[in-house]
Motif scaffolding. Sequence first.
Motif, short mmCIF file in Angstrom:
data_model
loop_
_atom_site.label_atom_id
_atom_site.label_comp_id
_atom_site.label_asym_id
_atom_site.label_seq_id
_atom_site.Cartn_x
_atom_site.Cartn_y
_atom_site.Cartn_z
N LEU A 86 -4.86 2.24 -4.62
CA LEU A 86 -4.95 0.99 -3.87
C LEU A 86 -5.96 0.05 -4.49
O LEU A 86 -5.74 -1.16 -4.55
CB LEU A 86 -5.34 1.28 -2.42
N THR A 130 -12.00 6.61 -2.91
CA THR A 130 -11.11 7.53 -2.20
C THR A 130 -9.64 7.36 -2.55
O THR A 130 -8.90 8.35 -2.64
CB THR A 130 -11.27 7.34 -0.68
N ARG A 131 -9.19 6.14 -2.73
CA ARG A 131 -7.77 5.91 -3.06
C ARG A 131 -7.69 4.90 -4.22
O ARG A 131 -7.43 3.72 -4.02
CB ARG A 131 -7.01 5.41 -1.84
N LYS A 186 -13.72 -1.06 -1.59
CA LYS A 186 -13.83 0.06 -0.64
C LYS A 186 -12.93 1.24 -1.00
O LYS A 186 -13.24 2.39 -0.68
CB LYS A 186 -13.51 -0.43 0.78
N GLU A 187 -11.77 0.97 -1.62
CA GLU A 187 -10.82 2.04 -1.91
C GLU A 187 -11.05 2.70 -3.27
O GLU A 187 -10.36 3.65 -3.61
CB GLU A 187 -9.38 1.49 -1.86
N GLU A 214 0.83 -1.21 0.00
CA GLU A 214 0.00 0.00 0.00
C GLU A 214 0.86 1.26 0.00
O GLU A 214 0.57 2.24 -0.69
CB GLU A 214 -0.94 0.00 1.20
N ARG A 220 -11.02 -4.76 -0.24
CA ARG A 220 -10.25 -3.52 -0.33
C ARG A 220 -10.35 -2.89 -1.71
O ARG A 220 -10.42 -1.66 -1.84
CB ARG A 220 -8.79 -3.80 0.01
#
Length: 689
Positions: A665, A661-662, A657-658, A619, A654
């Motif tokens: 990732l 926002t990111r 969910k990412e 990450e 992940r």
Amino acid sequence: MSKDNKKILIAAGGLGFVVAGWLGASVYVGSVAEREIRAFAAKPSSETGVRVRNLQHSSGLFSATGSFGLEVVDQCSSGEGGQSPALEVEYSLANLVLPSAPLRVTWSAKPTGELAAALAELFGPSLKLQGNGDVSYGGDFRSAMSLPELALDQGGQKLTIAPSSGSLAVGKTALAVNWGIDKLLTRGNGEAVELGKIALDVDLKNRYLGTGSSSLSIERIATSHGSAEGFRHATLVTEDGERLNAQVTESLRAASFGGETVKDLTLEMAIRDLDKRSIETISRLFGDTCGLQNMTADEDETFRKALRTLMTQGFSFGIPKLAGTVGQGSLDGKLMVEARKSMSASAPISLANMLKASGEMVLKGKVLDAGKLQTMQAMGFTQGPDGSLKGSFEYAEGVLRTNGRIFDGSAMQASLGGADQVLNAFLDKPKLARNAAPAPSLQAPAPIIADEEPEVAEAQPAAPAAPAPVAAPAAQPAVLPVPPVPLAPPAQPGVAAAGCASARQCLVQTLGAAAREDTATVFAVAARIEELGKPALGNRAVSRKLNTEGLEALKAEDPARAAELFRKGLAENPRDVELAGNLGYALVKAGKPQEAAEVLTAALQLDPRRSSTWTPLAEALALSGRKDESQAALWVAYQWSGNREKSLAFYTDRAEKERATRPALADMYGTVLAWVAEGRKPRLTVSAG
């Protein structure tokens, strides 16, 4: 004043003194109870195995009420997955001292969070364990417990568990639990199973050593194919001086399935005369190192010494009893193996000399049909005048006797000799030597794919460099950015990894190997990293306390505070790889990926095989704009994962969910997920700059 009145006044005064003392003692008991509750809540989860949250305690003179959240903490969890099981506990205390006990407790516990949602979907929202008990004058806690009826009806599958109850008693070292369920019934897919009178009994004299007894019994078992009654599974562990004995007994009073019947069936399994100190050492290491996964070199040496002592002090194991009635016949047998005490605790293990074994089986009546009877006779079983069959064997010092005849035991000797080589290699070699890559094969190398070239490794210094600092002690450390890792061109299969003199250099080689899916080199570099040395052990007690506080800060969404606590903990004990990984993870969460990459690279020197170090490192690299290197690092994390299905589920979660926002990732997790699950390997190139 008359004499009678004086006597009355004296008696009243004495009674008043007693009452005052009684009430004062009751108030004192209440204050002690509150102090103990708050002290337990403040203890780090590394000591208790649980985390207490949001304690609310309200005290009166002779009673108190309160509540708290209780979360089970897995100290070995890599963080890949869902939340830990959690409960909401409510309690009330009555601290008016009585002859039976100074403190009475009424309590209830219900699941919360993900566990509550999952159980509510199955059994509804009313699931609650409740009980009432007391604390004895000696400090032991005793309580009755109960659960309501549980019913499940989903997709044609029905499960009903009748109301159940039991009791709990906890002392300084003792633990006793019993639980009873009158009836459990499940139906579905044309099948039905009913269990009646289920009872669990646990009575541990020393719960830390495991001595004591336990049993699980089911009085009735009824299925669509047959029935049974009187099933019991029991264990017994006892101390005999410096030795431990353990016995497991399985018994069944009667059963009938598929036209076959059995009665009074008993199977006993036993381990006797184990060296108690060795078992204590191995048990402690097993708990401290997450099932022997994360051992330091010193711990590995201690484990190997304890295992050697355990074997050389002698013990026995086997089946001392197998008996029962089968159909119209019966069977009776035993099998025992003895490892005799070695004359020298340091000499190589020789199983051929240590072990002796014997066994016997007697079959009476019509246990076997004619075909099986002939087979048993062909195996050497002898038939007695009453028609019974008997088979036996003995082995000692290379001589094998079967049914009274002597056979050449050289084959068994050879097998034991091979086992000796493996066992002694394990006991004599430290973890580094055991994990080292095997010597290159003398066979011709496999052909090189046309568009690949063999890796030309640069010569590295022979002497290992000093261990890199894990984290700078200053409040705002000057971070040395990790240079982009050149992904090396593919190497010829079978070519050993070049030596590396620092964790950073070894990271370069590992990511290069990952880019070409070269697991052998990944393993070889990991073995090389362990040669680089480790910092000295520090204050473990203080560091673990700071680690727990840091985890609390992470739970409270304060990664900057968590990083500060983890950094202090690592300064106390630079050998704590979990603290180093947690510091790197907190720095990633705090938006400092370059510093995180530096810390996590240094953490590899503490343990290069820890998936929960490689994952946050991936990450950190991704958030630093080093896309290809991050994917290679996450691929390595997957190779070291102890639970790959759990890791894949974590990557999937992940990636989703990412995404908002990111995205860096999300892209990394999605790409590696396709790589390891579907074989869609990304094309990794050298990053610019």
